[in-house]
Design a protein around this motif. Structure first.
Motif, short mmCIF file in Angstrom:
data_model
loop_
_atom_site.label_atom_id
_atom_site.label_comp_id
_atom_site.label_asym_id
_atom_site.label_seq_id
_atom_site.Cartn_x
_atom_site.Cartn_y
_atom_site.Cartn_z
N LEU A 100 -18.37 7.54 -4.74
CA LEU A 100 -19.00 7.60 -3.43
C LEU A 100 -18.52 8.67 -2.58
O LEU A 100 -19.17 9.60 -2.02
N ARG A 101 -17.05 8.82 -2.58
CA ARG A 101 -16.66 10.12 -1.82
C ARG A 101 -16.99 11.12 -2.20
O ARG A 101 -17.41 12.29 -1.34
N SER A 147 -19.77 11.89 -3.83
CA SER A 147 -21.04 12.01 -3.74
C SER A 147 -21.48 12.50 -2.16
O SER A 147 -22.14 13.36 -1.91
N TRP A 148 -20.89 11.83 -1.39
CA TRP A 148 -21.00 12.28 0.24
C TRP A 148 -20.30 13.88 0.22
O TRP A 148 -20.80 14.54 1.06
N ARG A 201 -22.67 16.29 -0.94
CA ARG A 201 -24.22 15.78 -0.36
C ARG A 201 -25.22 15.46 -1.62
O ARG A 201 -26.24 16.33 -1.71
N GLU A 202 -24.83 14.82 -2.58
CA GLU A 202 -25.67 14.49 -3.90
C GLU A 202 -26.98 14.37 -3.55
O GLU A 202 -27.29 13.55 -2.61
N PHE A 217 -26.71 10.37 -1.88
CA PHE A 217 -25.58 9.95 -1.39
C PHE A 217 -25.49 9.03 -0.64
O PHE A 217 -24.63 7.98 -0.46
N ILE A 218 -26.59 8.76 0.24
CA ILE A 218 -26.75 7.54 1.05
C ILE A 218 -27.31 6.53 0.44
O ILE A 218 -26.84 5.33 0.61
N THR A 235 -24.49 4.63 -1.19
CA THR A 235 -23.48 3.82 -0.18
C THR A 235 -24.09 2.26 -0.28
O THR A 235 -23.38 1.47 0.27
#
Length: 143
Positions: free
Chosen positions: A91-92, A94-95, A98-99, A111-112, A115
């Motif tokens: 997740l980190r 991906s953020w 800005r996947e 990325f959102i 989450t």
């Protein structure tokens, strides 16, 4: 309803008119993922989970509270805590990048959507704690 309408639009456009939109397919996939992930804590809050306990019907009311406390400590918190811990590096990353969708023309913001999984796991833990503190009456309407 939003998910059903989106999937219906994708099918009608593709098979009825021979055209498709990648962003619309991504939207349907994103919506399904978020709805599914966030439905788990809601299900637990409403008492819709499956209780695999064949002896609880014959036990005194206090037994259920202790069984719920045991399940919270031994199963729920460790399993969903492990899910958060194991998923956190992905997740980190991906953020950080800005996947977005892997498809050309797809939606940004994957990325959102990713989450939703750890948020759901955290909400399940919180709901489990709340249910045990409330006395195991989750999902039962108050009089």
């Amino acid at each position: 309803m939003l998910l059903v309408a989106t999937v219906l639009a994708v099918v009608m456009l593709r098979y009825g008119f021979g055209m498709g939109f990648i962003w619309l397919q991504d939207f349907a996939a994103y919506a399904f993922a978020v709805f599914l992930a966030l439905s788990v804590p809601v299900c637990l809050a409403q008492g819709g989970h499956v209780r695999v306990d064949v002896v609880s019907e014959r036990m005194p009311p206090g037994y259920l509270r202790w069984a719920d406390l045991f399940a919270l400590i031994v199963f729920l918190v460790p399993v969903f805590g492990l899910a958060i811990w194991a998923y956190w590096p992905d997740l980190r990353y991906s953020w950080a990048i800005r996947e977005a969708s892997v498809e050309t023309g797809g939606l940004p913001g994957l990325f959102i959507i990713k989450t939703a999984l750890p948020v759901s796991a955290l909400l399940v833990i919180v709901q489990g704690i709340a249910a045990v503190l409330d006395g195991g009456d989750e999902g039962k309407p108050s009089a």
